[in-house]
Design an enzyme around this catalytic site. Structure first.
Site, short mmCIF file in Angstrom:
data_model
loop_
_atom_site.label_atom_id
_atom_site.label_comp_id
_atom_site.label_asym_id
_atom_site.label_seq_id
_atom_site.Cartn_x
_atom_site.Cartn_y
_atom_site.Cartn_z
N ASP A 1 0.89 -1.19 0.04
CA ASP A 1 0.00 0.14 0.11
C ASP A 1 0.84 1.17 -0.12
OD1 ASP A 1 -2.38 1.72 0.79
OD2 ASP A 1 -1.64 1.87 2.71
N LEU A 2 0.52 2.20 -0.40
CA LEU A 2 1.09 3.50 -0.37
C LEU A 2 0.87 4.45 0.86
CD1 LEU A 2 1.12 4.77 -4.22
CD2 LEU A 2 2.99 3.71 -2.72
N GLY B 1 -5.29 3.08 -3.16
CA GLY B 1 -6.49 3.83 -3.62
C GLY B 1 -6.07 4.81 -4.60
N LYS C 1 -9.07 -4.44 -3.23
CA LYS C 1 -7.97 -4.66 -3.22
C LYS C 1 -7.61 -6.28 -3.22
CE LYS C 1 -5.63 -0.71 -1.26
NZ LYS C 1 -4.61 -0.21 -0.67
N ASP D 1 -2.17 -0.42 6.11
CA ASP D 1 -2.45 0.12 7.24
C ASP D 1 -3.92 0.44 7.50
OD1 ASP D 1 -2.64 2.19 5.21
OD2 ASP D 1 -2.59 3.60 6.90
N SER D 2 -4.80 0.28 6.67
CA SER D 2 -6.07 0.81 6.98
C SER D 2 -7.18 -0.17 6.39
CB SER D 2 -6.28 2.42 6.23
OG SER D 2 -7.40 2.90 6.81
N ASN E 1 -9.36 0.03 3.81
CA ASN E 1 -9.18 -0.38 2.42
C ASN E 1 -8.25 -1.61 2.19
OD1 ASN E 1 -7.06 1.34 2.53
ND2 ASN E 1 -7.37 1.86 0.46
CA CA Z 1 -3.12 3.27 3.38
#
Ligand code: CA
Length: 283
Positions: free
Chosen positions: A7-8, A42, A210, A233-234, A236
């Site tokens: 993830d970014l 995202g 995802k 981390d989240s 999504n």
């Molecule tokens: Ca994230």
């Protein structure tokens, strides 16, 4: 060979919204050792590319609605159906909130959106004087500096051009409105919502998440799901944590992600991606 999906925001990116140099280096080393690494974000694909341009790796963008191979060729897209997207935009205009429309070549947002956010922030700060307005505005401004961001006056005209809509993003400081908008979209059959951050919801096709994107890319590359590694981390990221073999939560991850994880690494600002890759791949 492992397939590693990174993830970014809140993961590879530090709180300055720039990639951790240590993380980028660890990704390069993993690729040199013949592992496949993909960014799974995202963000829009052109935005992700602008941050990590010279990596030449596959990209899963817009929460999985667009998937590209390492040469930048589109492998799969799952946009929101055009009539559903047009209805959604009409609804969001009526709700008087800031929103963005993610299309293949740009992120479009009504030009008066920034004023709407400023007005909501005034209400929030006057009701809660302890809130740090500057800090709040700084977090909102991350939206306006996305690569490929364009203000528009007539969002419906844009949809009439028939552009695929990968994602709609809603940003509001009004929690009641956010709940109402979330309920509105989750009651529909063709879309669902997810969230990557406070004050934000993202509306995507029910074909998109995802986890489905990771499953597709693993199949495309011939990698067994048990050999996939995800780092996030989240909220999504939940769908990809549910399908991957190894699940790495960032030190700064939300509790739900930590509960689903097989390992918790350091935080994004402590280069947790590099730390996890070095542990798992013996780089
Ligand atoms: Ca994230």
């Amino acid at each position: 060979m492992k397939l590693i999906a990174v993830d970014l925001d809140g993961t590879l990116l530090t709180s300055d919204s720039l990639p951790s140099p240590e993380g980028l280096e660890a990704i390069r080393e993993a690729v040199a050792k013949h592992h496949a690494v993909t960014l799974c974000t995202g963000r829009a694909s052109f935005d992700a590319n602008s941050l990590t341009g010279d990596l030449s790796i596959p990209i899963i963008a817009s929460n999985g609605a667009e998937i590209y191979d390492r040469h930048g060729r589109l492998l799969r897209e799952t946009p929101i159906a055009p009539d559903v997207a047009a209805d959604a935009v009409r609804y969001l205009m009526k709700q008087q909130v800031y929103f963005e429309i993610f299309c293949p070549e740009a992120i479009y947002s009504p030009s008066d959106g920034e004023q709407k956010l400023q007005a909501e922030m005034d209400v929030l700060v006057s009701a809660n004087p302890e809130v740090d307005r500057d800090q709040l505005w700084k977090s909102a401004q991350i939206q306006f500096i996305q690569f490929g961001f364009r203000g528009i006056d007539q969002p419906l005209q844009l949809l009439e051009r028939g552009l695929p809509v990968y994602k709609l993003l809603v940003y509001t400081f009004d929690d009641d409105k956010l709940d109402e908008i979330t309920r509105h979209f989750n009651a529909q059959a063709q879309v669902h919502t997810t969230s990557s951050s406070n004050h934000i919801i993202e509306v995507i096709s029910t074909e998109t998440d995802k986890g489905k994107a990771l499953r597709f890319l693993a199949g495309h590359l011939g990698v067994d799901l048990s050999d996939t590694v995800v780092i996030g981390d989240s909220f999504n990221d939940i769908s990809m944590f549910e399908v991957a073999g190894t699940k790495v939560a960032m030190g700064n991850a939300v509790d739900e992600i930590k509960r689903l994880s097989s390992m918790v690494t350091k935080s994004n600002n402590e280069h947790g991606v590099a730390y996890a890759l070095r542990q798992l791949l013996k780089l």
